[in-house]
Design a protein around this motif. Structure first.
Motif, PDB file in Angstrom:
ATOM      1  N   PRO A   1       0.833  -1.210   0.000  1.00 36.22           N
ATOM      2  CA  PRO A   1       0.000   0.000   0.000  1.00 36.22           C
ATOM      3  C   PRO A   1       0.868   1.260   0.000  1.00 36.22           C
ATOM      4  O   PRO A   1       1.875   1.333   0.706  1.00 36.22           O
ATOM      5  CB  PRO A   1      -0.793  -0.116   1.312  1.00 36.22           C
ATOM      6  N   VAL A   2       0.487   2.238  -0.813  1.00 34.79           N
ATOM      7  CA  VAL A   2       1.159   3.543  -0.829  1.00 34.79           C
ATOM      8  C   VAL A   2       0.089   4.624  -0.900  1.00 34.79           C
ATOM      9  O   VAL A   2      -1.038   4.375  -1.334  1.00 34.79           O
ATOM     10  CB  VAL A   2       2.124   3.687  -2.024  1.00 34.79           C
ATOM     11  N   MET A   3       0.442   5.823  -0.478  1.00 37.30           N
ATOM     12  CA  MET A   3      -0.476   6.955  -0.544  1.00 37.30           C
ATOM     13  C   MET A   3      -0.238   7.732  -1.826  1.00 37.30           C
ATOM     14  O   MET A   3       0.902   8.104  -2.134  1.00 37.30           O
ATOM     15  CB  MET A   3      -0.281   7.868   0.665  1.00 37.30           C
TER      16      MET A   3
ATOM     17  N   LYS B   1      -4.421  11.693  -1.326  1.00 31.87           N
ATOM     18  CA  LYS B   1      -5.197  11.252  -0.171  1.00 31.87           C
ATOM     19  C   LYS B   1      -5.722   9.828  -0.350  1.00 31.87           C
ATOM     20  O   LYS B   1      -6.450   9.331   0.499  1.00 31.87           O
ATOM     21  CB  LYS B   1      -6.373  12.215   0.061  1.00 31.87           C
ATOM     22  N   ARG B   2      -5.320   9.188  -1.448  1.00 29.08           N
ATOM     23  CA  ARG B   2      -5.810   7.840  -1.737  1.00 29.08           C
ATOM     24  C   ARG B   2      -4.760   6.803  -1.371  1.00 29.08           C
ATOM     25  O   ARG B   2      -3.569   6.975  -1.646  1.00 29.08           O
ATOM     26  CB  ARG B   2      -6.148   7.710  -3.225  1.00 29.08           C
ATOM     27  N   LYS B   3      -5.216   5.726  -0.762  1.00 30.44           N
ATOM     28  CA  LYS B   3      -4.341   4.608  -0.427  1.00 30.44           C
ATOM     29  C   LYS B   3      -4.525   3.538  -1.497  1.00 30.44           C
ATOM     30  O   LYS B   3      -5.611   3.000  -1.666  1.00 30.44           O
ATOM     31  CB  LYS B   3      -4.675   4.052   0.955  1.00 30.44           C
TER      32      LYS B   3
ATOM     33  N   ASN C   1      -2.565   0.186  -3.940  1.00 27.93           N
ATOM     34  CA  ASN C   1      -1.485  -0.779  -4.058  1.00 27.93           C
ATOM     35  C   ASN C   1      -0.547  -0.359  -5.173  1.00 27.93           C
ATOM     36  O   ASN C   1      -0.985   0.013  -6.262  1.00 27.93           O
ATOM     37  CB  ASN C   1      -2.035  -2.178  -4.365  1.00 27.93           C
TER      38      ASN C   1
END
Length: 338
Positions: free
Chosen positions: A250-252, A255-257, A259
């Motif tokens: 997971p990465v940001m 503001k969205r998380k 893959n």
């Protein structure tokens, strides 16, 4: 034994579901990043660092407007969201034209359109001719002493020149969609620069004069095309050593998380590429500066200092001097939250 078979089937099902979920996520990232070519991260830096390659007669004007040049490095990508005719300007699917595409393709647009049709050229990308068009547009802007046109065209020209340095912009298999490698586009041109740019030496030297902008644009495309096979083949090799739960993490993104490729996977791929992304970024920087410089020379080297509306403040000048000094050591210290 039945128990082992059940466990195996469950494991395979879990593996499939994880992989499917990640591919769907990466497809979303891919679509987002394909609309940002090198990725906003790299485009900002390429345009900005290209300013430091310019000679004295140009440097003052470009440094005074470096933030504008930087910000508008991605304007061409943003237009893709609202103007479908913009899309072909960013790529050239060389492999559509056979095993020796650069021998087969006429350089002049009129000749190429006669041989293949303008519709075919538009369908499979026009980046070399787009670079030529923007180049002469910049020459005209310099001759007219039109500040806004100079800045906007410089930013756009820089964008297309940088795009031509991305191998995946030179192939039909632009995101590995033909070889079950979806997401490789964003991995190569965005994820790797984001993770490893601090390790890069991006000092590109001084801008040089380009005799023929169209010939140079095709030369850049041809060199980039030669790396397509390596870009795809190396990722397939690395992929064999990673399960999905190790390949992605997971990465940001704002503001969205989401893959994305894991640091470990990215590092393994980056290592196998042996500095390719770094070399292409450095080549982009020098090429962008060289196209700007050559257009200025072809326009008669107008006095750009007369076009400076507001000189840099003392603080801005000191900060930029520090940034340029760091660039000359190969480091990029410019940061942005955009």
């Amino acid at each position: 034994m039945p128990g082992n078979k059940k466990t195996s089937n469950t494991s395979l099902k879990t593996h499939y579901l994880i992989r499917r979920r990640i591919i769907l996520s990466l497809s979303g990232i891919g679509l987002m990043l394909l609309c940002s070519s090198w990725g906003f991260f790299a485009h900002y830096r390429i345009n900005r660092l290209a300013v430091f390659t310019l000679p004295k007669g140009m440097a003052g004007f470009y440094k005074t407007n470096v933030d504008y040049i930087t910000e508008h490095a991605v304007s061409a990508d943003k237009r893709r969201y609202v103007d479908s005719t913009e899309i072909p300007h960013h790529f050239f699917d060389a492999d559509h034209y056979g095993k020796k595409p650069f021998a087969a393709m006429p350089r002049r647009w009129a000749d190429a359109a006669t041989k293949y049709s303008a519709d075919t050229l538009d369908k499979y990308g026009t980046v070399p001719w787009t670079i030529q068009y923007q180049y002469y547009k910049l020459v005209r802007a310099f001759k007219a002493h039109d500040t806004i046109a100079i800045l906007n065209t410089s930013a756009n020209l820089g964008h297309y020149v940088a795009d031509a340095h991305v191998p995946l912009h030179l192939t039909l298999n632009y995101d590995g969609q033909l070889t079950d490698q979806i997401g490789i586009h964003g991995l190569w041109e965005t994820r790797l620069p984001e993770l490893f740019i601090k390790q890069y030496n991006l000092f590109a030297g001084h801008a040089h004069y380009i005799d023929n902008p169209l010939t140079e644009a095709f030369k850049i495309c041809q060199v980039s095309f030669k790396s397509v096979d390596s870009v795809l083949r190396f990722e397939r090799i690395v992929n064999k050593n990673f399960l999905p739960d190790k390949k992605y993490s997971p990465v940001m993104r704002g503001k969205r998380k989401l893959n994305d490729y894991s640091v470990a996977y990215s590092h393994a791929y980056h290592k196998m590429l042996k500095g390719m992304v770094e070399r292409q970024m450095r080549a982009s920087i020098r090429s962008v500066g060289s196209f700007w410089y050559s257009a200025w020379v072809d326009a008669g080297q107008p006095d750009l200092n007369k076009l400076i509306a507001q000189p840099l403040s003392s603080e801005e000048r000191i900060n930029l001097q520090h940034e340029e000094a760091m660039y000359k050591t190969g480091k990029c210290i410019y940061q942005t939250t955009k």
